[in-house]
Structure formats: structure tokens, C-alpha cells
Design a protein around this motif. Structure first.
Motif, PDB file in Angstrom:
ATOM      1  N   ALA B  70       0.825  -1.277   0.000  1.00 38.67           N
ATOM      2  CA  ALA B  70      -0.115   0.006   0.047  1.00 38.67           C
ATOM      3  C   ALA B  70       0.902   1.471   0.142  1.00 38.67           C
ATOM      4  O   ALA B  70       0.453   2.222  -0.571  1.00 38.67           O
ATOM      5  N   ARG B  73       2.295   1.901  -3.451  1.00 35.90           N
ATOM      6  CA  ARG B  73       1.158   2.259  -4.273  1.00 35.90           C
ATOM      7  C   ARG B  73       0.710   3.822  -3.892  1.00 35.90           C
ATOM      8  O   ARG B  73       0.524   4.498  -5.011  1.00 35.90           O
ATOM      9  N   ASP B  77       1.104   6.540  -6.815  1.00 34.30           N
ATOM     10  CA  ASP B  77      -0.273   7.300  -7.459  1.00 34.30           C
ATOM     11  C   ASP B  77      -0.157   8.761  -6.978  1.00 34.30           C
ATOM     12  O   ASP B  77      -0.608   9.619  -7.677  1.00 34.30           O
ATOM     13  N   GLU B  98       2.752  -6.631 -12.183  1.00 28.65           N
ATOM     14  CA  GLU B  98       1.564  -6.551 -12.868  1.00 28.65           C
ATOM     15  C   GLU B  98       0.771  -5.276 -12.561  1.00 28.65           C
ATOM     16  O   GLU B  98       0.013  -4.846 -13.470  1.00 28.65           O
ATOM     17  N   GLN B  99       0.895  -4.745 -11.347  1.00 31.60           N
ATOM     18  CA  GLN B  99       0.042  -3.419 -11.321  1.00 31.60           C
ATOM     19  C   GLN B  99       0.661  -2.106 -11.777  1.00 31.60           C
ATOM     20  O   GLN B  99       0.294  -0.966 -11.404  1.00 31.60           O
ATOM     21  N   GLY B 100       1.636  -2.389 -12.681  1.00 27.95           N
ATOM     22  CA  GLY B 100       2.561  -1.112 -12.950  1.00 27.95           C
ATOM     23  C   GLY B 100       3.177  -0.288 -11.984  1.00 27.95           C
ATOM     24  O   GLY B 100       3.309   0.818 -12.100  1.00 27.95           O
ATOM     25  N   LEU B 101       3.669  -0.814 -10.908  1.00 20.93           N
ATOM     26  CA  LEU B 101       4.501  -0.077  -9.754  1.00 20.93           C
ATOM     27  C   LEU B 101       5.867  -0.099  -9.970  1.00 20.93           C
ATOM     28  O   LEU B 101       6.457   0.549  -9.420  1.00 20.93           O
ATOM     29  N   ALA B 340      -6.614 -12.166  -5.032  1.00 20.71           N
ATOM     30  CA  ALA B 340      -7.648 -12.888  -4.659  1.00 20.71           C
ATOM     31  C   ALA B 340      -7.383 -13.870  -3.221  1.00 20.71           C
ATOM     32  O   ALA B 340      -8.307 -13.939  -2.291  1.00 20.71           O
TER      33      ALA B 340
END
Lengths: 424, 351
Positions: B70, B73, B77, B98-101, B340
Motif C-alpha cells: 500500500a 502504491r 499514485d 503486474e500493477q505497473g508499480l 484474490a
């Protein structure tokens, strides 16, 4: 209280003047009077509105804000209004969607959109990131190519799930987060059916919060009532000493008190040392990280909050009432429960209510001495605020907690105020 | 209109950025490296940070984290990235990638030609050491010592509290291993809904006895204070506690789960080039081999294996005597399914 009554009398007098005489001027005078008498409370009102009312409004607003789709995909939402939800939307929608994804990518709001989709759709973030890749490549020039490019990169784009969500959340305000916090929101899979993924069971957490708070309240009442009675009726140093003992914990910080409980309760701690020392148990008992520890420590912290309001009320009960009941032939127990106890009810209600409402918001104590399955709703609010950064859900959870506590408090608050007005 | 709409969000982001102390821009030739704290970070500081500082004159500042994405992230962001290099496990690295971080550094020739072992180079991450998730236990707690990691599920032979990391990673694998799934079948099983249910069902059998830990130094503390009798832990932390804090903890190596400590570079850092130099420095064979002296983790570069002190080899996860039933953590699986499974695990833990 007497002051207030005097003011009320004066206001009533003023009101009489209004009826009899020149209405407008007197009404203004009355208002001025009321404002002037409220002037000393002004700093408090300013403080309250800055640090309680405004943050609350901000939190309520965050709880019902749901802007990501409305801000990033407005034309897609508009184009989807004609789609009836069966199968997949027409290719034009894909082209519009891809165009808007490209713009979101340039504005660097793509990850926000992806996270919002992920809240409601399996692999939502991943899908949006993939669409971002397609938009960046700029390969899709017409509608049909856009559709092929998206469905090729992920079959979820050839299923209704994602389009249903976009269509339904085109408004900047929604009850999405509140529904989620109340346990009504289920995640969808790519076909729009409820997902196999299980999320948090917030109803269970609210129920747990209420049950722990009730248990602590009941314990403090059972222990606190006789204690308050003894302090209120005793003469001399005994009452004073007991009062001192009750007030003592107030002078230590909550964190320090909870940490010292860890020293007492841990497996090789003080309590187990005593228990094994006197031979009560052979193996050390596990106290730490249990529900028992949580309730025990919360009980210790909350006891003064229950006792003090009771004490205030009990001290005002004239001892002559019980003596009168005894002289009329009632036994000690009957005299107590028929004469003393009813008069102490407002204090019991006030103490119990104070403790119950304070318990609803406990965070530190369960986090330090409770186990993973003893965490109360505040833990999850903190988690979603600080760790998962899902402020919409955190705000919705807080809103439900504040509203719930308010609903619990109202009937009791009325009971207390009715009793105290009867006593005047 | 847009500014109006985003004002609330921007306000929150600003508050958060201020909380992170991200106000001041990073000075040139200063690198912020983030790792897992404790014994691992101390070892990395001695070998990697100090060495790199000496060689290049760069000031290396440190921070530590516990694997929660987090914070990273929020930095990405809000466009205010103050971490330059982060030590991640393979599955977190895959998810973040995968989340582009993360910067996609896996294609860099410098890393491709470095001679890294299988699995130590992925799209966004470069492995620097190998660690193992093992079972640590109090030696005097049981008449017979546990022999395998899966013994943590045997409450009859080994009664008492046990500690797991509060994460589905490794935990679900160990549950399935204990339920009789062969190491080679673990990830295939976890890909099915029945397999996931099976793992959680197995965990349910000991849930009441589990104490959860979050930071890597905790298992050794919990064992030493007697709060738990056995714990799933990272081998280097236990070896360190035995060596430096006079703890007398045993290690069961059988069915260990092997992972990599990997360097990643967050997207948007102002020191990306310097960060890459740092990563390259740590995979020079002579530097890479040095880490084993300070913590019982193995090298990731083929050429470094020969340089490791022979006396240390037996304590490393890769020693043949420790490798019985070993399972290699599948970063790709966790990258795809991590979100998930994390959600399900978190709700299961809190129930």
C-alpha cells in the motif's frame, strides 16, 4: 441546572412580552439576549465544528463518493445506456472505452480506475492495466479493431461483467461503499455472476464489536454498581481511598496500561507465575491474544467511566429515603431495590452508555492483547485507511459505526434526561 | 472542472505524502534502499550498502517494510516516490510488476548476462539472495524434535501454540504439503477452487493454536519468550538469533520453501540509473557471495556459489542435507492469484 431554569423563565417572560407588545423589536432583543448568553460557549462551538462536524461531513462525503468511473469513462457510460446487459456491447463502445482509457493513462488516473474496478470485479486492476497497454500501443484504429484487440488481450472483455459494472456506476455518488460496509456488496466475476472470491465479512465484525462492548459494559456494571454504592454511602477515609484507586488508572496513558497488561498476561508473565506458584495450574495458561484478555483489559480501562457517573447520581440520593422505607417495615434488600435502585437508574444508564459507546470505538487494546479473531471494527477502519488505502470503504465503515452508536445512544440519552428533569 | 473533482483526492494524497515525509526532493547521489529490517538488513548494510557507498561515494539511506504494497502504491499514485530500491519476495514483486508499480528492469542486458540462477531474474526483479521458509522450534519443548515443516500441523505430537506469517504465501503451500500433496503438485492444486478450499480446511484444524507474525524478527522473539513452541520462520533470522542472542532454537529443514530476496525499482523514482548501478553491484560474484558470511542466505549468481566459505555451506538453504522435499516458491502463480488469495486469507484470519 438552576441557572438554566432561570434563563428559561426569563425567556418565557420575554415571550409573554412578545405576545402582548410590539412583536418585531422584542423578538430581536430576545435573539440578541440568547446569542449573548451563548457567547462563552463560542470557542467550544468553533472547535467542535472544525474538528468534529467538518471531518464527519468529509467522511460521509467520502463514503458516498464513487468518482473513478464517472470521471474517467463518462462517454463509455453514456454509450452503454442503450445496451441491455446481454452478451457484449456493440463494437463502438469498445472504441470509446479504449479512447478514454488512453486519456486516463495520459492523466495518470488509470491506476485509480483499475483499483476501483478491482473492488468489484475479479482481476479488475489487471484488466484495466491491460487495456492501458492496448491504448498505448495505438494499434486499434477503428471500432472492430478495438473490440478484437481488447477481447484478444483478455477474454473478460468478451463477457458482460465489466460492462455491467461500468454502466451501473456512472454516477459520481453511489451507495457502493456503504453497501460493501454493510455486507451487501458481492464481487462479480467476468460474467457478472457473484465471484468465488470471498471478501471481509463486515457484519460479523460489527456483531463482534457489539458483543465485546456489551460484555465489557455488563462486567463494569456488575462490578461497578456495588463499588459506587460503597463509595457513595461510606463515611471517612474508606470511600476516599476507593475513589482514589478508581481514579488512579486515569493518570496513566492507555498505551502504557495495555502494554503492562502484556507483561502480566504473557505465557511466562506475572499471572502465570502466580498461578503455577500456588499450584493452581501445572502448565502456563495462554492469556495473551485471546478474547478473554481483550475483555479483561477493556474492563479495567472502562471501569472508572462506568463508576463515576453512577457515583454522581448515588451521592445525590438522600439516605433518609432508605431509612424511611426501613422504618415502614421493608427489609434491607427490598428497601434497596424499591427505593434506592430506581433513583440510581439514571446513573447506571449514563455509566453503562458511556462505556458501551466508548467500547464500540476501541482499537489499541484488541490490537495489542487480542488475537486475529478478536479485532473490532476500528481495526478494519485503520487497516483500510492506512494499509489498503481504500478510503471510500474506510469512510463507509466509520459512517455506519457513528450512525449505529448514535442510534444506540439516543433512547438512553432521553431516558437519562427524563430522569434528571424529574429529579429537579 | 477536473481540478475541482480531484481536489479531495489530491488533499488526501498530500496529507499522506506529508506523513511519509516526502516533502523534500532527494539530493543527488543519495539512494534510499528499503529492506525487511532486522538481521537481513544488517547483513545487507554491511555487504551491499557500505560496499556500494565506498565504491561510488553514494550515500545510501535505509528504510524498512513488511511487504505491504500500500505504501508504495500511495507513492506511485501521488507521484512522489521516495524509495529507490526495494527488497521484495518474488510473489510481491510479480504482483507489483503486474500493477505497473515497478520499472521493468528484467530486460536489461546487464542483468541478463549476470549469470543469475533459474528464477532469480523476472520482468521487474533481480534476485540477490536465496532464503528458505523453515520450521523453527524450542529444542526443549518436545520429547522428539519435529523433522519437517509440515509437522506444525501435528498438534498431537507437538502440542502448544505455533506461529505463522500473516500471509497466504507459504502458509497455503505448507497446508497442502501437510495434507499430503506432493511438492510438484502444490501450485497445480492451488489453481483450483477445491485446492484452495482444501488448504483453508487444513488450516482450520489448527487455527485456534496459531499466533500470527508480521515482521521477520518476530518468530525468534515469540519462540524465545515462550509465547509459541514452534514457528514458521525465515532460516537466516533463526540462525542469527542462535548466534547473536544465545537462543537455542532448532530448525526443521524438510519441506522448506525456497524464495529469493529480489531488488526492484519503483516506477517514477528520480534515481533510477543509480538504483540500477546499485543492483548491478550486489550481483557481482565476489559481492554476492559475501552476504552468506553475515546471514545464512545463499547467493543467486552461479559464479558466486564457488566463492562461498565452505564452512558456511551446510547452514544455507541450498545444502543437499537441507534440501529434502524442498519446494521452490512460484512467483508467477502468486503474481496472478495473489490479490484474490490475500483477500480470502485476510477475511479468514479475521473471522
Amino acid at each position: 441546572m438552576r441557572m438554566k431554569t432561570a434563563q428559561a423563565d426569563k425567556a418565557a417572560l420575554d415571550r409573554g412580552t412578545v405576545v402582548r407588545g410590539c412583536a418585531v423589536g422584542a423578538a430581536r432583543g430576545e435573539r440578541m439576549q440568547a446569542m449573548r448568553s451563548a457567547l462563552p460557549a463560542l470557542p467550544l462551538l468553533v472547535f467542535l465544528s472544525c474538528f468534529l462536524v467538518l471531518p464527519l461531513i468529509f467522511i460521509f462525503h467520502t463514503a458516498i463518493s464513487d468518482r473513478e468511473i464517472a470521471d474517467n469513462l463518462p462517454e463509455t457510460v453514456a454509450a452503454l445506456q442503450d445496451w441491455n446487459g446481454d452478451g457484449t456491447p456493440p463494437p463502438e463502445v469498445y472504441a470509446i472505452f479504449l479512447g478514454e482509457i488512453g486519456k486516463a493513462n495520459e492523466r495518470a488516473t488509470l491506476r485509480q480506475l483499475g483499483r476501483r474496478m478491482g473492488y468489484q470485479l475479479d482481476r479488475g486492476m489487471n484488466l484495466i492495466q491491460k487495456a492501458g497497454g492496448v491504448a498505448r500501443s495505438g494499434a486499434a484504429t477503428d471500432a472492430a479493431a478495438a473490440r478484437t484487440a481488447l477481447t484478444d488481450i483478455d477474454p473478460a472483455y468478451a463477457a458482460p461483467g465489466i460492462w455491467t459494472i461500468v454502466k451501473q456506476h456512472g454516477s459520481p455518488y453511489s451507495t457502493f461503499y456503504l453497501g460493501w460496509a454493510a455486507g451487501f456488496q458481492t464481487k462479480l466475476d467476468k460474467d457478472g455472476r457473484p465471484s468465488m472470491e470471498t471478501g471481509y465479512d463486515f457484519r460479523l465484525f460489527y456483531l463482534r464489536t457489539i458483543l465485546i462492548s456489551l460484555a465489557v459494559t455488563a462486567l463494569t456494571l456488575v462490578v461497578g454498581y456495588p463499588l459506587a454504592y460503597v463509595i457513595a454511602t461510606s463515611r471517612g477515609w474508606v470511600g476516599g481511598l476507593m475513589l482514589f484507586c478508581i481514579l488512579l488508572p486515569f493518570w496513566t496513558s492507555l498505551l502504557v496500561r495495555t502494554m503492562s497488561w502484556i507483561v502480566v498476561l504473557q505465557t511466562n508473565g506475572v499471572l502465570n507465575g502466580v498461578l503455577t506458584g500456588i499450584g493452581a495450574v501445572t502448565e502456563p495458561v495462554t492469556w495473551l491474544y485471546t478474547r478473554t484478555a481483550t475483555i479483561l483489559v477493556m474492563f479495567q480501562i472502562q471501569l472508572p467511566f462506568t463508576v463515576l457517573p453512577m457515583l454522581g447520581v448515588m451521592r445525590a440520593i438522600p439516605p433518609s429515603h432508605v431509612r424511611a422505607a426501613r422504618s415502614l417495615g421493608a427489609g434491607p434488600i427490598r428497601a434497596h431495590f424499591n427505593v434506592y435502585f430506581p433513583q440510581a437508574v439514571p446513573g447506571i444508564a449514563a455509566g453503562g452508555l458511556l462505556t458501551f459507546v466508548l467500547c464500540l470505538g476501541f482499537y489499541l487494546t484488541p490490537a495489542l492483547v487480542g488475537g486475529a479473531s478478536d479485532q473490532m471494527i476500528s481495526y478494519f477502519i485503520a487497516r483500510f485507511t492506512n494499509e489498503e488505502l481504500n478510503w471510500g470503504l474506510a469512510s463507509a465503515l466509520s459512517t455506519l459505526l457513528v450512525v449505529g452508536a448514535g442510534v444506540c445512544a439516543l433512547p438512553f440519552a432521553r431516558l437519562i434526561s427524563r430522569h434528571s428533569s424529574e429529579r429537579k | 472542472m477536473m481540478t475541482m473533482r480531484y481536489r479531495g483526492r489530491a488533499c488526501l494524497s498530500l496529507m499522506f505524502a506529508m506523513m511519509l515525509g516526502a516533502g523534500a526532493p532527494a539530493l543527488a547521489a543519495e539512494l534510499k534502499v528499503v529492506s525487511w529490517g532486522g538481521a537481513l538488513q544488517e547483513a545487507q548494510a554491511k555487504v551491499f550498502f557500505d560496499g556500494f557507498s565506498k565504491e561510488t561515494g553514494t550515500k545510501v539511506t535505509q528504510d524498512s517494510w513488511s511487504g505491504e504494497l500500500a505504501k508504495l502504491r500511495a507513492m506511485v499514485d501521488s507521484g512522489n516516490v521516495v524509495w529507490d530500491v526495494v527488497d521484495m519476495d518474488p510473489q510481491t514483486a510479480a504482483a507489483a510488476c503486474e500493477q505497473g508499480l515497478l520499472e521493468r528492469i528484467g530486460d536489461d542486458a546487464a542483468f541478463k548476462n549476470a549469470g543469475l540462477v533459474d528464477g532469480a531474474l523476472t520482468d521487474c526483479a533481480v534476485g540477490t539472495s536465496t532464503y528458505a521458509t523453515i520450521l523453527a522450534f524450542q529444542k526443549d519443548a518436545f520429547p522428539t524434535a519435529p523433522a519437517s515443516v509440515v509437522d506444525i500441523f501435528d498438534t498431537k505430537a507437538f502440542p502448544g501454540k505455533r506461529a505463522f506469517r500473516k500471509s497466504p504465501v507459504d502458509t497455503l503451500e505448507i497446508a497442502l504439503l501437510a495434507d499430503g500433496v506432493a511438492p510438484g503438485e502444490i501450485y497445480k492444486t492451488l489453481e483450483t477452487q477445491e485446492g484452495i478450499d482444501r488448504a483453508f480446511k487444513k488450516l482450520d484444524t489448527i487455527k485456534a493454536d496459531i499466533v500470527w507474525w508480521e515482521a521477520g524478527a518476530q518468530p525468534a522473539q515469540l519462540l524465545k519468550s515462550g509465547e509459541v513452541k514452534m514457528a514458521v520462520a525465515w532460516n537466516g533470522r533463526i540462525a542469527d538469533a542462535n548466534a547473536k542472542e544465545n537462543a537455542d532454537l532448532g530448525i526443521a529443514w524438510k519441506n522448506q520453501i525456497r524464495g529469493f530476496d529480489m531488488w526492484v525499482i519503483p516506477v517514477g523514482t528520480k534515481n533510477a540509473a543509480l538504483a540500477k548501478d546499485f543492483v548491478s553491484y550486489t550481483i557481482k560474484p565476489e559481492v554476492n557471495a559475501e552476504l552468506s558470511k553475515f546471514i545464512a542466505y545463499g547467493p543467486t549468481v552461479e559464479a558466486a556459489s564457488a566463492l562461498v566459505d565452505k564452512a558456511l555451506l551446510d547452514s544455507l538453504p541450498s545444502a543437499p542435507s537441507n534440501s529434502d522435499g524442498a519446494l521452490a516458491q512460484d512467483g508467477g502463480f502468486w503474481g496472478a492469484n495473489g490479490d484474490a488469495l490475500n483477500a480470502r486469507f485476510a477475511s479468514w484470519v479475521a473471522q
